[in-house]
Write an enzyme that holds these catalytic residues in place. Structure first.
Site, short mmCIF file in Angstrom:
data_model
loop_
_atom_site.label_atom_id
_atom_site.label_comp_id
_atom_site.label_asym_id
_atom_site.label_seq_id
_atom_site.Cartn_x
_atom_site.Cartn_y
_atom_site.Cartn_z
N GLN A 33 0.85 -1.19 0.00
CA GLN A 33 0.00 0.00 0.00
C GLN A 33 0.89 1.24 0.00
O GLN A 33 1.66 1.46 0.93
CB GLN A 33 -0.95 0.04 1.20
N GLY A 47 -9.99 -6.78 9.12
CA GLY A 47 -8.81 -6.14 9.67
C GLY A 47 -8.38 -6.71 10.99
O GLY A 47 -7.56 -7.62 11.06
N ARG A 48 -8.94 -6.17 12.07
CA ARG A 48 -8.50 -6.61 13.42
C ARG A 48 -8.61 -8.11 13.64
O ARG A 48 -7.76 -8.67 14.34
CB ARG A 48 -9.28 -5.82 14.48
N TYR A 107 -5.94 10.91 4.20
CA TYR A 107 -4.55 11.18 3.82
C TYR A 107 -4.50 11.99 2.51
O TYR A 107 -5.52 12.48 2.03
CB TYR A 107 -3.77 9.87 3.78
#
Length: 365
Positions: A100, A322-323, A186
């Site tokens: 990424q 994810g987690r 971002y």
């Protein structure tokens, strides 16, 4: 048995064995000095190579692109060599891994970027946003971000070139492709979202103008390494790091259509995942499916059951967890057999050593 999640899928040059994605998660364990990916990180990703696709953690494309302490880069020879440890380890375990590519823009502090003032689409400070710096201890120190300066046309050209070179570096490091981080507040997101962009030139104002930087970066990536190795991540409905769009359905449906013209291999949508967060509108998912013909990945509050249903319904091709991947290295195996899922330790997510990174049990019974 989650049959839809375990159907193979073609992703560019890669035949993936399942529809389960390990999405990018910042873990802040790069070696210092130099922000170099290391053996500990290689072990972490190799343990999770059962995922159909791994997208490695956000990796800054330049020193100015760094938002937080101890995150890895991909602009120096040492960083390229460091990432080769990870890609070799994942490939040796039969996995597929994309890098990424990350530039945080205004979501940083001078202490993380050599004392420089951050850059952004506009000279707008992200309110109520903190980042962590290296304060000389093992625990990150959190500080407020500062006001950035608006990027000049020369800055924009320079950053596009940094993205292009980072993509080439990622391929040199052995990654199977790259994901452009255009989400979560971002740099690219700071151009896209209307309330983070007050430019009056061709990069601000209309939806078309606010998507221009995204389009130019993607064009450079595609030219450098091929559209079949380029994915993009967007976050239409999040307000992370202070970016908000006045009309996200219009803006991000247009973004999906634009990305389709570049023929990128996948579009990765980050859904809001905090407690009591609103669901992504079904109509938006349908509009994105119609606008974008490549592989569609969604990540958010999915359970194995809701992920299976999402793929079965046809609006999603792959689902990111994810987690759950943090504490369950063999997550696909656990989903496949209905084994219970372990819970991660939040205190070990950012910074530190192997504890909370590579010491979770690899095999459920």
């Amino acid at each position: 048995m989650k049959e839809s999640l375990f159907q193979p899928i073609q992703l560019g040059r890669n035949t993936l064995t399942n529809r389960i994605v390990m999405p990018p998660m910042t873990r802040s364990r790069a070696s210092q000095p130099g922000n170099v990916a290391n053996e500990m990180m290689a072990k972490y990703y190799a343990q999770r190579a059962q995922a159909g696709l791994i997208v490695a953690e956000g990796t800054q494309i330049s020193p100015m692109g760094q938002g937080y302490a101890w995150t890895p880069g991909i602009y120096s020879p040492e960083q390229i060599a460091g990432w080769k440890l990870t890609t070799d380890a994942v490939h040796n375990n039969g996995g597929v891994i994309f890098a990424q590519l990350w530039h945080v823009g205004r979501v940083t502090h001078p202490d993380n970027i050599g004392g420089q003032q951050p850059i952004s689409s506009s000279a707008l400070k992200a309110e109520n946003v903190k980042v962590f710096i290296d304060n000389g201890t093992q625990e990150p120190g959190f500080v407020d971000v500062v006001e950035p300066r608006a990027m000049t046309k020369e800055d924009i050209k320079a950053v596009i070139e940094e993205y292009r070179q980072a993509a080439l570096n990622a391929i040199e490091a052995g990654f199977d492709g790259i994901e452009l981080h255009a989400a979560n507040g971002y740099l690219i997101n700071q151009f896209i979202d209307s309330q983070a962009n007050n430019r009056t030139d061709e990069y601000g104002g209309s939806v078309e103008n606010r998507l221009r930087f995204l389009s130019e970066v993607v064009a450079a990536l595609v030219e450098a390494i091929g559209a079949d190795r380029v994915g993009v991540r967007l976050a239409p409905f999040t307000s992370l790091n202070g970016t908000v769009d006045a009309n996200p359905v219009e803006t991000y449906t247009a973004a999906a259509a634009l990305l389709d013209t570049h023929k990128i291999v996948y579009l990765h949508i980050a859904e809001v995942d905090w407690d009591d967060a609103p669901q992504t509108p079904a109509g938006f998912k349908q509009a994105v499916r119609e606008a974008f013909k490549g592989v569609l990945i969604y990540a958010g509050k999915y359970t194995p059951d809701t992920a299976e249903q999402a793929v079965k319904d046809g609006l999603v091709d792959m689902v990111g967890f994810g987690r759950p991947f943090v504490a369950n290295p063999d997550l696909p195996n656990r989903i496949k057999h209905g084994y219970p899922l372990a819970v991660h330790d939040p205190a070990t997510l950012f910074g530190g050593d192997e504890k909370g990174l590579t010491d979770y049990c690899e095999f459920a019974r």
